[in-house]
Scaffold this motif. Sequence first.
Motif, PDB file in Angstrom:
ATOM      1  N   ALA A   1       0.821  -1.211   0.000  1.00  0.00           N
ATOM      2  CA  ALA A   1       0.000   0.000   0.000  1.00  0.00           C
ATOM      3  C   ALA A   1       0.855   1.262   0.000  1.00  0.00           C
ATOM      4  N   CYS A   2       2.044   1.178   0.602  1.00  0.00           N
ATOM      5  CA  CYS A   2       2.936   2.342   0.656  1.00  0.00           C
ATOM      6  C   CYS A   2       3.744   2.517  -0.632  1.00  0.00           C
ATOM      7  N   MET A   3       3.715   1.546  -1.507  1.00  0.00           N
ATOM      8  CA  MET A   3       4.544   1.602  -2.708  1.00  0.00           C
ATOM      9  C   MET A   3       3.878   2.355  -3.853  1.00  0.00           C
ATOM     10  N   GLY A   4       2.546   2.316  -3.914  1.00  0.00           N
ATOM     11  CA  GLY A   4       1.870   2.941  -5.049  1.00  0.00           C
ATOM     12  C   GLY A   4       1.569   1.921  -6.127  1.00  0.00           C
ATOM     13  N   LYS A   5       1.593   2.359  -7.386  1.00  0.00           N
ATOM     14  CA  LYS A   5       1.215   1.504  -8.514  1.00  0.00           C
ATOM     15  C   LYS A   5       2.368   0.581  -8.888  1.00  0.00           C
ATOM     16  N   VAL A   6       2.365  -0.621  -8.317  1.00  0.00           N
ATOM     17  CA  VAL A   6       3.420  -1.592  -8.605  1.00  0.00           C
ATOM     18  C   VAL A   6       2.793  -2.937  -8.938  1.00  0.00           C
ATOM     19  N   GLN A   7       3.643  -3.892  -9.271  1.00  0.00           N
ATOM     20  CA  GLN A   7       3.205  -5.269  -9.469  1.00  0.00           C
ATOM     21  C   GLN A   7       3.359  -6.041  -8.160  1.00  0.00           C
ATOM     22  N   THR A   8       2.379  -6.882  -7.838  1.00  0.00           N
ATOM     23  CA  THR A   8       2.454  -7.704  -6.629  1.00  0.00           C
ATOM     24  C   THR A   8       2.273  -9.170  -6.998  1.00  0.00           C
ATOM     25  N   PHE A   9       2.780 -10.063  -6.126  1.00  0.00           N
ATOM     26  CA  PHE A   9       2.827 -11.487  -6.441  1.00  0.00           C
ATOM     27  C   PHE A   9       2.495 -12.314  -5.203  1.00  0.00           C
ATOM     28  N   SER A  10       1.730 -13.389  -5.408  1.00  0.00           N
ATOM     29  CA  SER A  10       1.446 -14.316  -4.317  1.00  0.00           C
ATOM     30  C   SER A  10       1.166 -15.696  -4.884  1.00  0.00           C
ATOM     31  N   ILE A  11       1.336 -16.714  -4.043  1.00  0.00           N
ATOM     32  CA  ILE A  11       1.032 -18.090  -4.428  1.00  0.00           C
ATOM     33  C   ILE A  11       0.219 -18.748  -3.330  1.00  0.00           C
ATOM     34  N   GLY A  12      -0.462 -19.844  -3.703  1.00  0.00           N
ATOM     35  CA  GLY A  12      -1.194 -20.649  -2.736  1.00  0.00           C
ATOM     36  C   GLY A  12      -1.122 -22.103  -3.140  1.00  0.00           C
ATOM     37  N   PHE A  13      -1.516 -22.981  -2.213  1.00  0.00           N
ATOM     38  CA  PHE A  13      -1.569 -24.416  -2.487  1.00  0.00           C
ATOM     39  C   PHE A  13      -3.023 -24.865  -2.557  1.00  0.00           C
ATOM     40  N   ASP A  14      -3.276 -26.047  -3.139  1.00  0.00           N
ATOM     41  CA  ASP A  14      -4.644 -26.489  -3.319  1.00  0.00           C
ATOM     42  C   ASP A  14      -5.293 -26.948  -2.010  1.00  0.00           C
TER      43      ASP A  14
END
Length: 625
Positions: A278-291
Amino acid sequence: MCGIAGFVRFCGENKTSDTNCLEEMVQTLYHRGPDEKGLAIHHGVAMGMRRLAIIDLSGGTQPIYNEDKSIWTVFNGEIYNFPQLKKELQQYGHIFRTDSDTEVIVHGYEQWGADFVKRLNGMFAIALHDMNKKCFILARDHLGIKPLYFSFQKDRLLFGSEIKALLTTPWVQRSLNMEALAEFLAWEYTPGTATLFKDIQKLLPGQLLHINLNAPQCSPKSFWDIPLSSPLSPSLSEHEWEEKILAQVQASTQMQMISDVPLGAFLSGGVDSSLIAACMGKVQTFSIGFDDPTYNELTWARKVADHIGVEHRDEIIRPDIVSLFDQLMHFMDDPIGDFSIFPTFLVSQLARRHVTVALSGDGGDELFAGYESYLAQEKARIYQRIPAWMRQSLIEPIISGLKPSPQKKGLVNKAKRFIEGAAYPESLSHARWRLFVSDTLRENLLSPDALQQVKNPAAHHIEQLFQQAGNRGELDQSLYVDVKSYLSDNILTKVDRMSMAVSLETRVPLLDKDLVEMAFQVPENFKLSGNETKSILKKVASRLVPKECIYRPKEGFSIPIKHWLNTEFKPLMDEHLNKQSIDQGGIFQWPTIKRLKQEHSSGQANHSHILWALIVFHDWNKRWC
């Protein structure tokens, strides 16, 4: 960002084989810096690096020298305040030839001597040679974000960003440090200066090793420690502290966004990563999950991403986990037993397809009391009020007899873990809920010969750190211990290893030196309030992120390892933990390992932590020792 390596001959004479030796050391670090390499040897000092170009892509080649080339350096990391330092040094008359952050190191040393490290704001592992004064310096950043290993011997010093660089040389014996192994099994990491190799040490966070090459001695000194609370701190209201924390988080985040290459952020949807994004501004973000739904937080990450308006990418992962194990163990020459190496690697791999730098939320739990172990310590006081006969003959046998639930956490699992931790010495405070091998289990697990080589109890380094914490409140003492051990030796090691495995630079704004010092001035009751962990940071984050994403149960970044040990990982466990290999190794007692495996496979107990640590160790032993 890069990987550094080298050696110093105290006799000061170059050998014809030194260039090849340095080349081999540096080549082991290719994954840390695929863009270019730099090598040099002067007066018996050999230093090299592999570079991941982040700042001044064309002009930041290392080694970098001062004006008359009498001082030179190789360096791993980023100096975030280098523009300010450069301007100040130019006013003193220093001439800069590049726009890289590395060059402030040599000119800073010229101007301020070894004290230049106190002026740096960043993450760094530095090697510097002063030819005129005939001295050599190693320095590691305040919090230990960047690793630095060394081996000090009678006639030489070796150093490197990873142990494997030192192992390419003929000068390091691959002898097992049994004391360090016992601590690794107990805590899932090797604390302090030790590694599993007798001849190799870690430079501690905030330390500098200054060697007079005419009379070499190994005496690292601390140049920074977390300051004690100021007497003025309690005069601020909680709202005023919220304002100060938010302003510093924003400033630290913006400072760490300096880059000449694409930059993004990890986003789990929890408090810390959401606040940073939220403090970075317009950036790309990444996340993963498992089934497995209990190991999947993608819904929360998407909610945060939608709210703050970033470009978000996520994946549900079902990898070939056994093949991935073999790949990741190459980067475990200084092993850790943390399961979350897998998701950390996979999210780094996802991010690296799109960016070269990623910001992470690591550090918030250790600065602002985010772990349940801090609550457990409070609850243990209440538990101790129950008569001992009732605890020992009724409560503990009933809870111990319950089978673990298949969920990640759950009431039964929490109750069993609480009882296990509460049985450990009170001197460990909150850390007893991180201990996985008690002194009793150690005696049954290690062979008599191995046990003779272990002198200190499992609690030794934790008790030392509590003494070192000084005159702080009880909670701040616990936070100090975690910053100095669990954070630096486990969390940051994991993030550095797994991100650099895919040539991704990871930055941690919450571990900005100024923010760390501020966090330890915040009153304890603003951090841990009743049953609310990380209370004040949640209030800060909820200003920028939906409250339902902030005020939810903490999940942690992990994998269903307790299930996988009975399925995907079972052949791997049987390969490493079988009677023949255990008996041949002579380190462990097979009956104890057999019992642990049987109890885990039957569902009678969850021994995933100790079994996984044993698997990791046996793989490490075959690869490196």
